[in-house]
Design an enzyme around this catalytic site. Structure first.
Site, PDB file in Angstrom:
ATOM      1  N   SER A   8       7.607 -76.307   9.040  1.00 14.32           N
ATOM      2  CA  SER A   8       6.887 -75.390   8.144  1.00 14.32           C
ATOM      3  C   SER A   8       7.805 -74.241   7.774  1.00 14.32           C
ATOM      4  CB  SER A   8       5.653 -74.831   8.839  1.00 14.32           C
ATOM      5  OG  SER A   8       5.237 -73.654   8.169  1.00 14.32           O
ATOM      6  N   HIS A  33       7.080 -78.758   5.084  1.00 16.62           N
ATOM      7  CA  HIS A  33       5.695 -78.284   5.025  1.00 16.62           C
ATOM      8  C   HIS A  33       5.679 -76.877   4.422  1.00 16.62           C
ATOM      9  CE1 HIS A  33       1.470 -78.307   6.377  1.00 16.62           C
ATOM     10  NE2 HIS A  33       1.653 -77.048   6.724  1.00 16.62           N
ATOM     11  N   ASP A  35       3.428 -73.742   3.443  1.00 14.97           N
ATOM     12  CA  ASP A  35       2.156 -73.066   3.721  1.00 14.97           C
ATOM     13  C   ASP A  35       1.847 -72.002   2.677  1.00 14.97           C
ATOM     14  OD1 ASP A  35       1.077 -74.215   6.165  1.00 14.97           O
ATOM     15  OD2 ASP A  35       2.907 -73.475   7.111  1.00 14.97           O
ATOM     16  N   MET A  37      -0.543 -69.274   1.214  1.00 14.25           N
ATOM     17  CA  MET A  37      -1.645 -68.371   1.603  1.00 14.25           C
ATOM     18  C   MET A  37      -1.851 -67.334   0.506  1.00 14.25           C
ATOM     19  SD  MET A  37      -0.783 -67.807   5.594  1.00 14.25           S
ATOM     20  CE  MET A  37      -0.129 -69.132   6.619  1.00 14.25           C
ATOM     21  N   HIS A  67       0.482 -77.281   1.766  1.00 16.37           N
ATOM     22  CA  HIS A  67      -0.767 -76.995   2.473  1.00 16.37           C
ATOM     23  C   HIS A  67      -1.381 -75.761   1.836  1.00 16.37           C
ATOM     24  CE1 HIS A  67      -2.639 -75.526   6.551  1.00 16.37           C
ATOM     25  NE2 HIS A  67      -3.551 -75.760   5.620  1.00 16.37           N
ATOM     26  N   MET A  69      -3.827 -72.923   1.524  1.00 16.38           N
ATOM     27  CA  MET A  69      -4.851 -72.095   2.178  1.00 16.38           C
ATOM     28  C   MET A  69      -5.267 -71.071   1.139  1.00 16.38           C
ATOM     29  SD  MET A  69      -2.957 -71.873   5.854  1.00 16.38           S
ATOM     30  CE  MET A  69      -1.422 -72.459   5.156  1.00 16.38           C
ATOM     31  N   MET A 138      -6.098 -78.933  11.637  1.00 19.81           N
ATOM     32  CA  MET A 138      -5.500 -77.669  12.095  1.00 19.81           C
ATOM     33  C   MET A 138      -5.681 -77.562  13.610  1.00 19.81           C
ATOM     34  SD  MET A 138      -4.237 -76.253   9.462  1.00 19.81           S
ATOM     35  CE  MET A 138      -3.634 -74.831  10.383  1.00 19.81           C
ATOM     36  N   ASP A 176      -1.267 -79.665  12.610  1.00 25.10           N
ATOM     37  CA  ASP A 176      -0.548 -78.461  12.179  1.00 25.10           C
ATOM     38  C   ASP A 176      -0.939 -77.258  13.026  1.00 25.10           C
ATOM     39  OD1 ASP A 176       0.658 -76.412  10.779  1.00 25.10           O
ATOM     40  OD2 ASP A 176      -0.518 -76.661   8.950  1.00 25.10           O
TER      41      ASP A 176
HETATM   42  C1  DX5 Z   1      -0.823 -71.931   9.909  1.00 25.69           C
HETATM   43  C2  DX5 Z   1       0.069 -72.880   9.143  1.00 25.69           C
HETATM   44  C3  DX5 Z   1       1.003 -73.674  10.015  1.00 25.69           C
HETATM   45  C4  DX5 Z   1       1.909 -72.831  10.822  1.00 25.69           C
HETATM   46  C5  DX5 Z   1       2.646 -73.674  11.806  1.00 25.69           C
HETATM   47  O1  DX5 Z   1      -1.708 -71.355   9.013  1.00 25.69           O
HETATM   48  O2  DX5 Z   1      -0.695 -73.802   8.418  1.00 25.69           O
HETATM   49  O3  DX5 Z   1       1.737 -74.591   9.238  1.00 25.69           O
HETATM   50  O4  DX5 Z   1       2.807 -72.133  10.076  1.00 25.69           O
HETATM   51  O5  DX5 Z   1       3.443 -72.811  12.526  1.00 25.69           O
HETATM   52  P1  DX5 Z   1       3.763 -73.005  14.052  1.00 25.69           P
HETATM   53  O6  DX5 Z   1       4.383 -74.351  14.169  1.00 25.69           O
HETATM   54  O7  DX5 Z   1       4.656 -71.887  14.335  1.00 25.69           O
HETATM   55  O8  DX5 Z   1       2.433 -72.940  14.772  1.00 25.69           O
HETATM   56 ZN    ZN Z   2       0.300 -75.585   7.421  1.00 28.58          ZN
END
Ligand code: DX5
Ligand code: ZN
Length: 224
Positions: A8, A33, A35, A37, A67, A69, A138, A176
């Protein structure tokens, strides 16, 4: 189905993102990956389609696993598809019409993913199974990197694997949050085939060794 290790980029060095992503791929990662947000669906704010496009322009050809969010989801599905995404996943509760959003992802030429938060049962999966290419469970509350893996998710992985086995063999099961060398075998043994790891890989001082150790633990996991 090949097991995929997916760093990620939430824990990458944003000041030199292209080089850091290239380094982690050179070290053996399978998929990146991404992320996303939005300071609305989750409090944190990260990056959008322009950054995905920049990585493509920089020369990153590996699959990119977006991903989302975010809420709403549909506009960003279209934008990320044109920015070069391969997988696009969203949280069911963030879409007004999950079937529509899943179909939209496929219509845009990408693979579709449905995300379940740790406290959301996977029961709803069955009604969308025909439109899903990947289920993302998750194992932390979404929004931040470097949290602890929630142990009860192991049973949920098993339950989801059983549910998938009743219908299809072509849907990926991604997990994840909080994955590291020490717990990846248990997650594999429970039935996952796609492993997101942010801080455990980007926070290590030897990407190649960390990814190799993860792969070894996956390969030796007891899946009987
Ligand atoms: C959390 C994200 C994950 C996160 C994973 O909201 O979706 O992808 O960054 O990070 P680690 O592996 O550090 O838990
Ligand atoms: Zn993620």
């Amino acid at each position: 189905m090949k097991d995929l290790i997916c760093p990620s980029i939430l824990s990458a060095d944003f000041a030199r993102l292209g080089a850091d992503v290239a380094a982690v791929l050179d070290a053996g990662a399978d998929m990146i990956h991404f992320d996303v947000m939005d300071n609305h669906y989750v409090p944190n704010l990260t990056f959008g389609p322009m950054v995905c496009k920049s990585l493509r322009d920089y020369g990153i050809t590996a699959p990119i696993d977006v991903h989302l969010m975010v809420q709403p989801v549909d506009r960003l599905i279209i934008d990320f598809a044109s920015a070069g995404a391969d997988y696009i996943s969203f949280h069911g509760e963030a879409s007004d019409d999950c079937e529509h959003s899943l179909r939209l992802i496929r219509e845009q030429g990408c693979r579709s993913g449905l995300v379940f938060n740790p406290d959301v049962p996977v029961d709803a999966l069955e009604q969308f199974i025909d439109y899903v290419d990947m289920v993302l469970l998750m194992s932390v509350v979404p929004g931040r990197a470097a949290q602890q893996f929630i142990p009860s998710v192991v049973d949920k992985i098993k339950q989801t694997r059983e549910l998938l086995n009743c219908h299809t063999t072509s849907v990926r099961l991604e997990v994840d949050g909080g994955i590291k060398v020490e717990n990846i075998a248990e997650i594999k043994a429970a039935g996952a085939d796609t492993f997101v790891a942010g801080s455990a890989i980007f926070g290590s001082n030897d990407y190649r060794r960390t990814i190799a150790e993860m792969r070894e633990r996956i390969d030796n996991a007891n899946t009987t």
